[in-house]
Design an enzyme around this catalytic site. Structure first.
Site, PDB file in Angstrom:
ATOM      1  N   CYS A 383      -3.680   1.761  16.062  1.00  0.00           N
ATOM      2  CA  CYS A 383      -3.709   2.560  15.085  1.00  0.00           C
ATOM      3  C   CYS A 383      -5.047   3.187  14.201  1.00  0.00           C
ATOM      4  O   CYS A 383      -5.103   4.818  14.933  1.00  0.00           O
ATOM      5  CB  CYS A 383      -3.665   1.227  13.444  1.00  0.00           C
ATOM      6  SG  CYS A 383      -2.795   1.599  12.092  1.00  0.00           S
ATOM      7  N   HIS A 509       0.235  -1.502  15.521  1.00  0.00           N
ATOM      8  CA  HIS A 509      -0.364  -3.408  15.614  1.00  0.00           C
ATOM      9  C   HIS A 509       0.621  -4.021  16.631  1.00  0.00           C
ATOM     10  O   HIS A 509       0.737  -5.086  16.473  1.00  0.00           O
ATOM     11  CB  HIS A 509      -0.688  -3.741  14.624  1.00  0.00           C
ATOM     12  CG  HIS A 509      -0.886  -2.947  13.339  1.00  0.00           C
ATOM     13  ND1 HIS A 509      -2.517  -3.325  13.534  1.00  0.00           N
ATOM     14  CD2 HIS A 509      -1.317  -2.282  12.674  1.00  0.00           C
ATOM     15  CE1 HIS A 509      -2.987  -2.198  12.809  1.00  0.00           C
ATOM     16  NE2 HIS A 509      -2.255  -1.635  12.125  1.00  0.00           N
ATOM     17  N   GLU A 511      -0.863  -6.214  17.784  1.00  0.00           N
ATOM     18  CA  GLU A 511      -1.455  -7.623  18.287  1.00  0.00           C
ATOM     19  C   GLU A 511      -0.483  -8.739  17.438  1.00  0.00           C
ATOM     20  O   GLU A 511      -0.270  -9.685  17.442  1.00  0.00           O
ATOM     21  CB  GLU A 511      -2.565  -7.979  17.516  1.00  0.00           C
ATOM     22  CG  GLU A 511      -3.405  -7.191  16.042  1.00  0.00           C
ATOM     23  CD  GLU A 511      -3.476  -5.391  16.051  1.00  0.00           C
ATOM     24  OE1 GLU A 511      -2.793  -4.872  16.592  1.00  0.00           O
ATOM     25  OE2 GLU A 511      -3.717  -5.796  15.173  1.00  0.00           O
TER      26      GLU A 511
END
Ligand code: GLN
Length: 534
Positions: A383, A509, A511
């Site tokens: 990001c 993202h 993650e």
């Protein structure tokens, strides 16, 4: 099967790991083939944590349907290995918002609107709807905060009523508490637990099961004492001891037969649990054969909760690569010169620059990107980290002096990162970023395509700014590869360069979609490259 409800409360102090305990119960029940969902209640007045500072709240977790949520939702998804949505996190703000909206519409037909029954009814309906919507067998609801908090009261009252509404064998109360060990006296102390259970009982909730957080196993005597004073059978006093790997907690609970106790309490008949895959993961996590050191360079590094999902995603990827993860936290505010840079990053295997908001620490991040690019260190930018890669490339390779994001410098001559037209007129800050899942097409022959081994993906977003379409051509001509792009070709989702072992930035993202049993491919390949450089 009728839907069953489990409520997890916490006592004594916060940060006892209620999210992990709740997730562990979820995983255990799922391992019996039950259809389980997890829900978090946050008693604060904010509608969601999206507008909160990371120092207040830690990470804001994003679901695929674009809700900005509590970080416990991340644990839930990682343990359950499936995606949840906006109904899985409720706050006081949402409850009051909806009750007040109904009142303004005249839906309460002239009545005085009160905490009991109107607020409590709204809470109960949010819990029950979750169960009914997807024909779930068990809804596990975690109540944020600690028993005794003023703002948690309406939730506890609602939860108390649920046993009357749904029947005794359909509702179970689990209370997580602390049993501290006092070194000087060489004793565990059970008093705080007794007090917090007394507090719960005063509002009408008798816990069925106690999870006792302690730094080593309780003795039989302590268990007896807790059982007697708290009115809970001895076999329902479960140890939640400190462990190195949070993914071991379900196994520790299983060893103490917590799952059997819950099934019995809820009148559910099931055969054995299938935990084989999970056990294998924990085994691998505990005995890796090598080490990988990753520098995480952000501005909230003293607050690890701000990077929860990133830490977990790196961990999953390290385990999958048979490596022990060592994290080095770099405060980007502190990288003042080349010597500091070399000291901080010279020895690490890979560098990650995560997301963030606001000006502070950004120039440090941009310098770190340059270091990683020039020294061919495996690098992952997420990001804001990806936006810094574009700014750095524009400045140092494409000759765009002073290039920047208009988030940090709105008079820059090269606004390579900028607001898209749709974002300019937005006044309300809550829930208005580009949020949740967005599709992304991957360029053939790119590293991104190789990483994902497919040509179209969906990943989760949370940002306002984008790569400015005006600069795509000049940057591409200078070698920057936009390897992931929205289907309409307007939004740049992944950047990379060639002639580097791994230099990848994602506007999304990755993650948020990493799971112990299914690491995110970007993280997996980042760690793999980092290990190759050793
Ligand atoms: N501040 C940047 C934006 O709003 C990046 C956000 C982030 O890293 N999550 O676009």
């Amino acid at each position: 099967m009728e839907t069953k409800y489990i409520f997890v409360t916490g006592g004594v102090v916060s940060s006892l790991g209620k999210g992990v305990a709740t997730s562990s119960i979820g995983l255990l029940l799922k391992s019996y083939g039950l259809n389980v969902t997890l829900q978090k209640i946050d008693p604060y007045i904010n509608v969601d944590p999206g507008t909160m500072n990371p120092y207040q709240h830690g990470e804001v977790y994003v679901t695929e349907d674009g809700a900005e949520c509590d970080l416990d939702l991340g644990h839930y998804e990682r343990f359950l290995n499936y995606s949840l949505g906006r109904d899985n996190n409720i706050t006081s703000g949402q409850i009051y918002y909806s009750v007040i909206t109904k009142e303004r519409r005249g839906e309460y037909l002239g009545k005085t609107v009160q905490v009991v029954p109107h607020i409590t009814d709204e809470i109960k309906s949010r819990i029950m709807n979750l169960g009914q919507k997807n024909s779930v067998d068990v809804v596990i609801t975690e109540i944020g905060g600690t028993v005794g908090d003023i703002e948690g009261q309406p939730f506890l009252e609602a939860v108390r009523q649920m046993r009357i509404d749904c029947g005794r064998n359909n509702v179970l109360y689990v209370h997580l508490t602390l049993v501290p060990y006092i070194k000087a006296a060489r004793e565990f102390k059970t008093k705080p637990t007794q007090h917090s259970v007394r507090e719960l009982r005063a509002i009408g909730i008798q816990p069925d099961i106690l999870l006792c957080r302690s730094d080593s196993w309780l003795t039989g005597d302590e268990r007896k004492k807790i059982s007697m004073f708290c009115n809970v059978p001895e076999n329902a006093v479960i140890d939640a001891i400190d462990v190195e790997c949070i993914y071991e907690i379900p196994l520790i609970f299983h060893q103490q037969k917590l799952d059997g106790l819950i099934l019995k309490g809820l009148d559910i008949e099931r055969d054995d649990a299938d935990l084989a895959e999970w056990e294998l993961f924990v085994e691998r996590a505990k005995s890796p054969s090598r080490v990988v050191e990753i520098a995480v360079c952000g501005k909230y590094v003293e607050l690890r909760d701000a990077y929860k999902s990133i830490m977990e995603a790196l961990y999953h990827a390290a385990v999958a690569n048979d490596a022990r993860l060592k994290l080095k936290w770099i405060d980007t505010d502190r990288i003042e010169d080349e010597v500091a840079m070399e000291n901080a990053l010279g020895m690490v295997n890979g560098i990650l620059v995560p997301g963030g908001f606001g000006m502070r620490g950004v120039e440090g991040k941009i310098r770190i990107v340059r270091y990683a690019r020039e020294n061919k260190k495996p690098f992952l930018g997420i990001c804001l980290g990806m936006q810094c890669m574009v700014i750095e490339y524009a400045r140092n390779v494409a000759g765009m002096k002073g290039a920047n994001s208009t988030e940090f410098d709105d008079s820059t001559s090269y606004p390579v990162i900028d607001l898209m037209p749709g974002q300019r007129s937005i006044k309300n800050m809550g829930g208005t970023m580009r949020l949740g899942n967005w599709p992304c097409c991957l360029e053939s022959r790119s590293l991104a395509r190789k990483i994902y081994a497919t040509n179209k993906i969906q990943e989760r977003h949370r940002h306002r700014y984008e790569v400015n379409p005006k600069y795509i051509k000049p940057l591409t001509e200078k070698g920057m590869i936009f390897s992931g792009v929205s289907p309409n070709g307007k939004l740049m989702e992944i950047v990379e360069i060639s002639n580097h072992p791994f230099f990848v930035g994602t506007q999304f993202h990755p993650e948020f979609t990493s799971r112990p049993l299914a690491p995110n491919p970007v993280f997996y390949n980042f760690i793999k490259s980092s290990l190759e450089k050793i």
